[in-house]
Design a protein around this motif. Structure first.
Motif, PDB file in Angstrom:
ATOM      1  N   PHE B 368       0.846  -1.203   0.000  1.00 35.66           N
ATOM      2  CA  PHE B 368       0.000   0.000   0.000  1.00 35.66           C
ATOM      3  C   PHE B 368       0.875   1.245   0.000  1.00 35.66           C
ATOM      4  O   PHE B 368       2.032   1.191   0.401  1.00 35.66           O
ATOM      5  N   PRO B 369       0.331   2.378  -0.500  1.00 33.19           N
ATOM      6  CA  PRO B 369       1.119   3.613  -0.522  1.00 33.19           C
ATOM      7  C   PRO B 369       1.089   4.325   0.829  1.00 33.19           C
ATOM      8  O   PRO B 369       0.123   4.180   1.587  1.00 33.19           O
ATOM      9  N   LEU B 370       2.141   5.059   1.114  1.00 33.38           N
ATOM     10  CA  LEU B 370       2.222   5.864   2.342  1.00 33.38           C
ATOM     11  C   LEU B 370       2.546   7.301   1.935  1.00 33.38           C
ATOM     12  O   LEU B 370       3.601   7.561   1.347  1.00 33.38           O
ATOM     13  N   TRP B 371       1.625   8.208   2.230  1.00 32.10           N
ATOM     14  CA  TRP B 371       1.801   9.608   1.817  1.00 32.10           C
ATOM     15  C   TRP B 371       2.440  10.429   2.914  1.00 32.10           C
ATOM     16  O   TRP B 371       2.129  10.247   4.085  1.00 32.10           O
ATOM     17  N   TYR B 372       3.313  11.327   2.507  1.00 28.69           N
ATOM     18  CA  TYR B 372       3.836  12.303   3.471  1.00 28.69           C
ATOM     19  C   TYR B 372       3.777  13.681   2.837  1.00 28.69           C
ATOM     20  O   TYR B 372       3.677  13.816   1.618  1.00 28.69           O
ATOM     21  N   ALA B 399       6.526   4.996  -0.402  1.00 32.83           N
ATOM     22  CA  ALA B 399       6.406   6.346   0.160  1.00 32.83           C
ATOM     23  C   ALA B 399       6.186   7.335  -0.980  1.00 32.83           C
ATOM     24  O   ALA B 399       6.923   7.331  -1.956  1.00 32.83           O
ATOM     25  N   GLU B 400       5.131   8.165  -0.853  1.00 31.18           N
ATOM     26  CA  GLU B 400       4.855   9.155  -1.887  1.00 31.18           C
ATOM     27  C   GLU B 400       4.624  10.518  -1.259  1.00 31.18           C
ATOM     28  O   GLU B 400       4.012  10.623  -0.196  1.00 31.18           O
ATOM     29  N   ALA B 401       5.079  11.573  -1.939  1.00 31.37           N
ATOM     30  CA  ALA B 401       4.944  12.926  -1.405  1.00 31.37           C
ATOM     31  C   ALA B 401       3.740  13.630  -2.020  1.00 31.37           C
ATOM     32  O   ALA B 401       3.431  13.426  -3.187  1.00 31.37           O
ATOM     33  N   GLY B 402       3.068  14.448  -1.242  1.00 34.29           N
ATOM     34  CA  GLY B 402       1.955  15.235  -1.770  1.00 34.29           C
ATOM     35  C   GLY B 402       1.583  16.336  -0.801  1.00 34.29           C
ATOM     36  O   GLY B 402       1.979  16.318   0.364  1.00 34.29           O
ATOM     37  N   THR B 403       0.844  17.342  -1.286  1.00 27.48           N
ATOM     38  CA  THR B 403       0.314  18.358  -0.384  1.00 27.48           C
ATOM     39  C   THR B 403      -0.976  17.808   0.228  1.00 27.48           C
ATOM     40  O   THR B 403      -1.493  16.791  -0.221  1.00 27.48           O
ATOM     41  N   TRP B 404      -1.502  18.487   1.230  1.00 27.46           N
ATOM     42  CA  TRP B 404      -2.737  18.001   1.870  1.00 27.46           C
ATOM     43  C   TRP B 404      -3.879  17.896   0.866  1.00 27.46           C
ATOM     44  O   TRP B 404      -4.740  17.044   0.975  1.00 27.46           O
ATOM     45  N   VAL B 406      -3.669  16.902  -2.125  1.00 27.42           N
ATOM     46  CA  VAL B 406      -3.524  15.627  -2.828  1.00 27.42           C
ATOM     47  C   VAL B 406      -3.847  14.471  -1.880  1.00 27.42           C
ATOM     48  O   VAL B 406      -4.490  13.493  -2.253  1.00 27.42           O
ATOM     49  N   ILE B 407      -3.385  14.604  -0.647  1.00 29.30           N
ATOM     50  CA  ILE B 407      -3.483  13.498   0.304  1.00 29.30           C
ATOM     51  C   ILE B 407      -4.916  13.292   0.788  1.00 29.30           C
ATOM     52  O   ILE B 407      -5.397  12.154   0.880  1.00 29.30           O
ATOM     53  N   GLU B 408      -5.627  14.381   1.041  1.00 31.64           N
ATOM     54  CA  GLU B 408      -6.921  14.262   1.728  1.00 31.64           C
ATOM     55  C   GLU B 408      -7.904  13.303   1.039  1.00 31.64           C
ATOM     56  O   GLU B 408      -8.480  12.441   1.708  1.00 31.64           O
ATOM     57  N   GLN B 413      -8.234   5.289   1.918  1.00 31.87           N
ATOM     58  CA  GLN B 413      -7.633   4.044   1.416  1.00 31.87           C
ATOM     59  C   GLN B 413      -6.143   3.942   1.699  1.00 31.87           C
ATOM     60  O   GLN B 413      -5.635   2.861   1.931  1.00 31.87           O
ATOM     61  N   ASP B 414      -5.448   5.086   1.641  1.00 29.54           N
ATOM     62  CA  ASP B 414      -3.991   5.061   1.700  1.00 29.54           C
ATOM     63  C   ASP B 414      -3.480   5.483   3.071  1.00 29.54           C
ATOM     64  O   ASP B 414      -4.137   6.247   3.783  1.00 29.54           O
TER      65      ASP B 414
END
Lengths: 321, 535
Positions: B368-372, B399-404, B406-408, B413-414
């Motif tokens: 699974f992906p993990l966002w920071y 591990a994937e980077a994004g702003t809130w 993108v993440i919200e 799921q992620d």
């Protein structure tokens, strides 16, 4: 001359209208959420109900055109609205900061133009001479160097190594009052960095322009008539060599504004930079639109100024023929 | 630019050049050539962020300790409540629904007008008013009414018994006679605050600094540090540089930059915090939602290694929102790093290693992906370390980077590398983090954790006024988190400050995730005793 200024002013009205609409459209299309930005870290623990209420209060649930029209009509009446991210009227946000930005940009511009012209004329006297080679290669290097990097370098050298100039702020951090001496000494590094980052353009244009002019017939004629070198250089060479540089003044204004944003951040200069960045990332429509109007106006004025100067420097060039 | 302004600019440049030469040679106005404040009764500190507003009505200082204002109550160094604008802790009715505060007499706002019950009522009512743009209003959700009784007492009536309510009343009190006369969201009060606190704001140069002077008439006694300045320097490197150049007396710094200040007449303070970094394991994800996977990750992760390598030792392993050194921590719930145990848990649950070493179960790959958050280096390093530890147990985390923004939309799921932490009461963090009814409500309960036993314990913990009963409830929560961890808690992070030695030995308070303005050794600057110790 007055007619040209008037015509340009008329032309500015639709331009400003289109630009502000563009800002609203781009901001509305951006992925940033104004409510999240407003709430900040508190938004991470706020309930959805609380956030929805904020959305309604801030008026960001309205359609794009309505928001833009409301802003525009209010702005025409002199009410620029309230900045949501700064929690105060837009006029106050800008009023508090713009003066310091103008001071910084004007000083830097003066440094760039005066030094650029001076060095350009000196270099053009002996193209290929040692001064020309040194300054030209330095200018090409500087053109490639980002302003913030120059800023960090300047802080490291002048504030840390030599300890002769303050590293940032408008006044010493401990000082409460804004005195002339304090501001002047704190202005030196940021203005020098910003000015020097703009200098290569002026230097290179003047150098080329004057060198070309010195090769032309009128100058040969002047020399043949035995006029003094000084008169030839300044009266003939500089006068026609200046023309491309005057055009440059107008076109450098946008660069100066973006450069100032970076320099202000590096030096904690209390200008409009931080507000601009925050307005953009927080989708603060009112503040963003007002700042864009200002920047657009600065660019239009810069172009007008360079055209006016061009006309004054060379009477053969009419005003908007 | 007109010719006149050109001339003006030239004049300014010349003046500037002249005055540097003067400033560079000798500068009697600023002792030591621009070195901090120099004098014993003033202090300049560098902080990393600028407040949007200084109005308590919009959320400024809601966790207490705001310097310009006082709350009814305040928190001391040990995070115990003590009276401030109230004369004593509140009287609480037996059913836990009524809180009565008696107010201190003779307190005045810095404009000389007296403070009274009407100001308290005004402050709370304004915050609760939905036209007020206060993003922290949810924290006062329990309040039904607030009434003044006479001029010197205030009664809060709650909708439901809420044990930590007194902790919320540290929020600063605004003067009705000023703030009530203007637009609460954008009026002048938001930038020119008037309060009862130990310091007065003398100047807020936006983007540059906040300047304060001691309130000579402060009811708690006039502070000895007469001038206090907070310079706003967002860039870590610039802040360190200005501290080194002597422009600042103290600053907050990241661990790697603080390291450079060992010795040199300065002292480094590490404030312990409730500031955690955690990985949300969303219940709706087929892999992360599996209890076996959650438990395996919980022991597969090497927390101590994260503290040592990512935090340079300035922090502690975290096993839940409550730090291990808190009185609310449940001893025995620490999880040792044990890769073999993790693998065994997965084997037993039917997650079998595939050809590439990644486990599968019923055709589902353990991935699974993990966002920071983009640009947050600390979170990035935590996320990468976590993914690498998980890989060893056969779980593939990207591990994937994004702003809130993108993440919200992906939070359901992620997994997300999240941070938070609020020290004042165990209810503050745990209720919003774990309560099933708050699943997906804004950023509350991001993992959509759903556990009946935890729900019951959380309700018991906030309703009971008895401390032993509350402790038992939060013990249950922490033990349940061992059996079914909806999050993998990684670390609690120390906040580091470097301060000039001349202020003597200082203390820090336990700090929340949020870096408030008045965190750090200057949390009690009004009690500093220049050249000596705190009084």
């Amino acid at each position: 001359m007055a007619r040209m200024a008037g015509r340009r002013a008329l032309f500015a009205v639709p331009v400003l209208g289109v630009v502000t609409f563009g800002v609203f459209a781009v901001a509305a299309a951006s992925p940033f959420d104004p409510v999240k930005a407003y709430a900040g870290t508190a938004g991470l623990t706020a309930s959805q109900e609380n956030l929805d209420q904020l959305r309604a209060n801030l008026g960001v649930d309205q359609p794009l055109t309505a928001r833009w029209w409301n802003w525009l009509t209010a702005a025409l009446r002199g009410d620029f609205g309230d900045s949501s991210v700064m929690r105060q009227p837009v006029a106050d946000v800008i009023g508090e900061r713009i003066g310091w930005s103008v001071l910084l940009a004007a000083t830097a511009f003066a440094v760039a133009i005066l030094l650029g012209t001076g060095l350009g004329v000196l270099a053009a006297r002996r193209p290929g001479g040692w001064l020309d080679r040194c300054v030209s290669s330095a200018a090409y290097t500087l053109e490639a160097a980002p302003a913030f990097w120059l800023g960090l370098l300047a802080i490291w050298f002048f504030a840390l190594k030599l300890d002769v100039l303050p590293a940032g702020g408008l006044t010493d951090a401990a000082s409460d009052t804004v005195t002339f001496g304090q501001v002047a000494s704190h202005l030196v590094l940021p203005a020098a960095v910003l000015g020097i980052s703009q200098l290569p353009w002026f230097f290179l244009y003047v150098r080329q322009g004057v060198a070309d002019a010195l090769d032309e017939d009128p100058v040969r004629g002047a020399r043949a008539r035995g006029l003094r070198e000084r008169t030839v250089l300044l009266g003939h060479g500089l006068r026609s060599g200046m023309l491309p540089m005057l055009t440059l003044i107008g076109s450098r204004v946008p660069e100066l504004i973006t450069g100032a944003l970076l320099v202000e951040t590096v030096f904690s200069w209390p200008g409009i930079a931080a507000a601009t960045v925050e307005a953009a990332t927080s989708v603060d429509f009112a503040l963003l639109a007002a700042l864009t109007v200002l920047a657009t106006a600065a660019v239009l004025l810069g172009n007008l100024l360079s055209d006016l100067l061009y006309g004054l420097a060379d009477p053969r060039v009419g005003f908007d023929g | 630019m007109t010719a006149r302004s050109v001339r003006g600019a030239v004049a300014t440049t010349l003046a500037a050049v002249l005055s540097i030469s003067a400033a560079a040679c000798s500068n009697p106005e600023s002792p030591g050539g621009g070195s901090g404040s120099g004098s014993a009764d003033s202090a300049v500190v560098g902080i990393a962020y600028e407040p949007d507003s200084l109005s308590p009505l919009l959320g400024y200082g809601k966790d207490g300790n705001s310097k310009i204002f006082d709350g009814l109550l305040a928190l001391d160094g040990a995070m115990t409540l003590r009276p401030a604008l109230a004369t004593a802790l509140p009287e609480i009715s037996d059913d836990g629904l009524t809180y009565t505060y008696r107010l201190r007499k003779g307190v005045t706002f810095s404009d000389g007008k007296p403070f009274g019950a009407k100001d308290v009522v005004f402050t709370y009512r304004t915050i609760l008013d939905e036209r007020t743009n206060n993003a922290s209003r949810t924290e006062l959700d329990a309040v039904k009414t607030v009434e003044a009784v006479g001029d010197d007492s205030v009664v809060f009536t709650l909708k439901y018994p809420y044990a930590p309510f007194a902790q919320r009343t540290v929020l600063p009190i605004a003067p009705e006679h000023i703030a009530g006369e203007q637009d609460v969201n954008t009026g002048a009060f938001t930038t020119h605050p008037i309060g009862t606190g130990p310091y007065l704001l003398t100047k807020w140069s936006k983007g540059e600094k906040l300047s304060f002077k001691a309130n000579p008439g402060y009811w708690g006694g006039a502070p000895k540090i007469k001038k206090f300045t907070m310079a706003i320097i967002k860039d870590d490197d610039v802040r360190a540089t200005r501290l080194r150049s002597g422009d600042l007396d103290g600053a907050i710094l990241p661990p790697n930059l603080a390291k450079g200040f060992k010795g040199e007449g300065r002292k480094t303070y590490a404030a312990t915090t409730y500031d955690y970094r955690t990985v949300t394991l969303p219940t709706h994800n087929k892999v992360a939602g599996d209890t076996a996977v959650r438990r395996a990750l919980d022991v597969a992760v090497d927390r101590q290694a994260m503290v040592d390598s990512i935090l340079n030792g300035e922090g502690r392993p975290a096993y839940g929102p409550v730090p291990t050194d808190s009185e609310w921590f449940t001893g025995g719930t620490e999880r040792r790093h044990d890769l073999a145990a993790a693998q065994q848990i997965l084997d037993v649950a039917g997650w079998k290693p595939g050809k590439d070493g990644i486990r599968t179960k019923d055709g589902v790959r353990a991935a699974f992906p993990l966002w920071y958050l983009t640009g947050d280096k600390l979170r990035q390093e935590h996320a990468l370390a976590y993914a690498s530890d998980a890989k060893k147990a056969g779980i593939d985390i990207t591990a994937e980077a994004g702003t809130w923004e993108v993440i919200e939309p992906r939070m359901k799921q992620d997994a997300v590398l999240a941070g938070g932490g609020s020290p004042a009461d165990p209810d503050f963090d745990q209720y919003t983090l774990l309560k099933s009814s708050l699943a997906g409500d804004g950023f509350n309960n991001m993992a959509r954790y759903d556990n009946k036993a935890v729900d019951t314990a959380l309700e018991a913990g906030r309703r009971s006024g008895d401390k032993a009963a509350r402790k038992a409830a939060y013990d249950t929560v922490q033990r349940e988190l061992v059996k079914n961890p909806g999050y993998t808690f990684l670390t609690h992070i120390d906040h580091l400050y470097v301060v000039d030695d001349r202020f003597g030995p200082l203390t820090t308070q336990v700090e929340p995730h949020d870096h408030g303005l008045a965190s750090g050794p200057w949390w009690n600057v009004e009690k500093w005793n220049p050249g000596g110790t705190e009084k």
